[in-house]
Scaffold this active site. Structure first.
Site, PDB file in Angstrom:
ATOM      1  N   GLU A 159       0.863  -1.186   0.000  1.00 32.95           N
ATOM      2  CA  GLU A 159       0.000   0.000   0.000  1.00 32.95           C
ATOM      3  C   GLU A 159       0.893   1.227   0.000  1.00 32.95           C
ATOM      4  O   GLU A 159       1.780   1.360   0.845  1.00 32.95           O
ATOM      5  CB  GLU A 159      -0.943  -0.033   1.199  1.00 32.95           C
ATOM      6  CG  GLU A 159      -2.041  -1.090   1.041  1.00 32.95           C
ATOM      7  CD  GLU A 159      -2.772  -1.000  -0.292  1.00 32.95           C
ATOM      8  OE1 GLU A 159      -3.090   0.117  -0.734  1.00 32.95           O
ATOM      9  OE2 GLU A 159      -2.999  -2.058  -0.920  1.00 32.95           O
ATOM     10  N   CYS A 175      -1.573   9.153   4.101  1.00 33.58           N
ATOM     11  CA  CYS A 175      -1.758   8.717   2.716  1.00 33.58           C
ATOM     12  C   CYS A 175      -3.123   9.174   2.227  1.00 33.58           C
ATOM     13  O   CYS A 175      -3.341   9.368   1.046  1.00 33.58           O
ATOM     14  CB  CYS A 175      -1.625   7.217   2.630  1.00 33.58           C
ATOM     15  SG  CYS A 175      -2.595   6.379   3.873  1.00 33.58           S
TER      16      CYS A 175
END
Ligand code: NAP
Ligand code: MG
Length: 518
Positions: free
Chosen positions: A291, A325
């Protein structure tokens, strides 16, 4: 203790209440009195102290050392690999319910010591009270959720939902992969580290955990908790060290069966290349769960509630100094309401007072000198690419403080609209209409979170279909995982869309074995 009741998320603490604020202040004092210890590697039962250490420093007070963390070299990493390979042979035979039980105990203990975990994060990563509390709550959720998911997976293993064929006994069983390397980032130094690690071990794997070098002390506090609840030695091995050295060594190791990584695009791509390289003694292809970064954006059309939109833009861009993020670092606003929204965003941003996280200021420091320099560099680039609306300078304090910074009138092709800055910098761009705004939103190599503000149902339907990202929000800010409810993971260069906190996540840590008997 098969938990069949519905999963309930850990509630957030309201620090608006004086008693909760005081409880956190007390936890901070307690944690402060224990700072500066030497922290060992955990290699099976062995606790190894090395001369070469990582000195973890408070980014909000550079005179304060959080801890001296021993650092692995290749020889120690190799020893840990050996232990993890051996331990896998016994750990994979432990029943699913017993493995889950270690997690339930750990979650209960973490809940009891919630403020202590959060206080350490406040000091080590520079989160304010609410951000740190949300991180701890998410960690507790991950542990409990994955323990329950393992029990559910075991039921699937036992009940065998396969098409029946007469005269055959067909079974599909999800079994563990083997030894995995877990590499978390520093920005959710507890939740992501805990989530990736517990998912891996509850499904029967053993792990080499290489924590982020800026937040190894909080990672160690989790490892110590797992030891306290009796998790057998060697299931989680704690191997701090430099990403480039120990990280590379472990990810390219022939005995590594899977890599669970969360971090930047650059490192994710690098690991992905290493994972695909076979080396001598490697008899399988490594599984990669990666990720990565984002350049998330909020789109606002002329039918939107403009106050709500402006609040969402500011909260999403500047929560934990934009070091998420999921941070909405781009705002794309249609011309008809552009000036009005920009003015509101400026006003709200100017209310974010910069100061020490220990005192719970809304805007704190960024993580380290490298980030600080990089962000200030982008601010200089931004001054040439847009109109500086507010901020734009370092802020005072004995740490890496930067003013929340907003650039308006930024061109869609500008670097500050395209590249992940990972700091308190928001770029705003004007679009002729909602269609152009969505087009600009999609014009990115990333695809993690996005949000669309509108009251027009038809356009909302269109946005739901056309905005290309892993986590899309309507009339609410871009945000991170809510375990069980909002599984989290991105498209394109944002990662392998491995939805953390989702109902299929554990399968990533297993392989399915089909057996068919006549
Ligand atoms: P990073 O620099 O990529 O580091 C992440 C981890 O990788 C750290 O533990 C780091 O160790 C390690 N590493 C570095 N080089 C390595 C190598 N050559 N081999 C193996 N491991 C290596 O990212 P970060 O600065 O910690 O975190 C911020 C990034 O994470 C942002 O891009 C953010 O968007 C992304 N992120 C994504 C998600 C998501 O769910 N998609 C969630 C959170 C964060 P060292 O610390 O020792 O360098
Ligand atoms: Mg880094």
């Amino acid at each position: 203790t098969a938990n069949i009741s519905p999963f309930v998320n850990e509630p957030f603490v309201n620090f608006g209440l004086e008693e909760n604020k005081q409880a956190m202040e007390k936890a901070i004092s307690k944690v402060k009195s224990e700072l500066g210890q030497n922290i060992p590697l955990h290699i099976g039962e062995r606790k190894v102290f090395t001369e070469d250490v990582i000195t973890s420093v408070n980014p909000g007070n550079l005179d304060e050392v959080i801890g001296y963390v021993s650092k692995a070299n290749q020889a120690l990493a190799e020893e840990a690999m050996h232990i993890a390979v051996n331990t896998f042979e016994t750990w994979k035979k432990v029943s699913a319910s017993e493995r889950a039980e270690y997690l339930f105990k750990a979650a209960a203990l973490m809940r009891e010591r919630k403020h202590e975990f959060s206080a350490l994060m406040i000091l080590e990563s520079g989160k304010n009270y609410a951000e740190a509390d949300a991180d701890t709550a998410e960690a507790i959720d991950f542990i409990e959720f994955y323990a329950r998911e393992m029990l559910r997976l075991e039921q699937i293993n036992e009940t065998q939902p396969l098409t029946k064929v007469q005269g055959e006994d067909n079974r599909l069983t999800y079994i563990p992969l083997g030894v995995g390397v877990v590499i978390p980032p520093w920005n959710f130094p507890l939740a992501i580290c805990v989530g990736m690690t517990t998912a891996a071990v509850v499904s029967g794997n053993t792990v080499l955990l290489k924590p982020a070098s800026t937040t190894p002390v909080i990672a160690h506090k989790f490892v110590a908790l797992m030891e306290e609840v009796g998790l057998p030695a060697g299931v989680i091995n704690f191997i701090p060290g430099s990403g480039a050295e120990v990280g590379d060594y472990l990810t390219s190791h022939p005995k590594t069966r899977f890599i669970s990584f969360t971090g930047s695009k650059e490192v994710g791509l690098h690991i992905s290349k290493l994972a695909a390289n076979t080396s001598e003694g490697q008899i399988w292809i490594k599984r990669l769960i990666a990720e990565m970064g984002g350049k998330d954006g909020i789109v606002v059309d002329e039918t939107a509630g403009l106050d709500a939109a402006a609040q969402a833009i500011v909260a999403s861009a500047f929560g934990f100094q934009g070091q998420k993020c999921s941070a909405g670092s781009r705002a794309i606003i249609v011309e008809a309401v552009y000036d009005e929204v920009v003015e509101k965003v400026k006003e709200l941003t100017e209310k974010l007072v910069v100061g020490s996280p220990e005192l719970n200021y809304p805007a704190g420091p960024v993580i380290d000198k490298g980030s600080y320099d990089k962000i200030l560099g982008y601010i200089e680039i931004g001054k040439a690419e847009g109109t500086l609306l507010t901020g734009g300078s370092p802020a005072v304090g004995n740490g890496y403080y930067i003013e929340p910074t907003v650039f308006a009138d930024v061109n869609p092709d500008a670097r500050i609209m395209k590249e992940e800055i990972f700091g308190p910098v928001l770029a705003i761009c004007k679009a002729a209409d909602y269609k152009e705004a969505i087009h600009i939103y999609n014009d990115t190599e990333f695809g993690l979170t996005g949000s669309y503000f509108s009251s027009d149902q038809k356009r909302i339907e269109e946005a739901l279909e056309t905005m290309h990202c892993g986590n899309l929000y309507i009339n609410r800010k871009c945000t991170g995982a809510l375990v069980g409810a909002h599984p989290f993971g991105g498209f394109n260069m944002s990662g392998t869309d491995s939805k953390a906190g989702g109902y299929d996540y554990l399968l990533l840590f297993t392989q399915a074995k089909l057996t068919s008997r006549k």
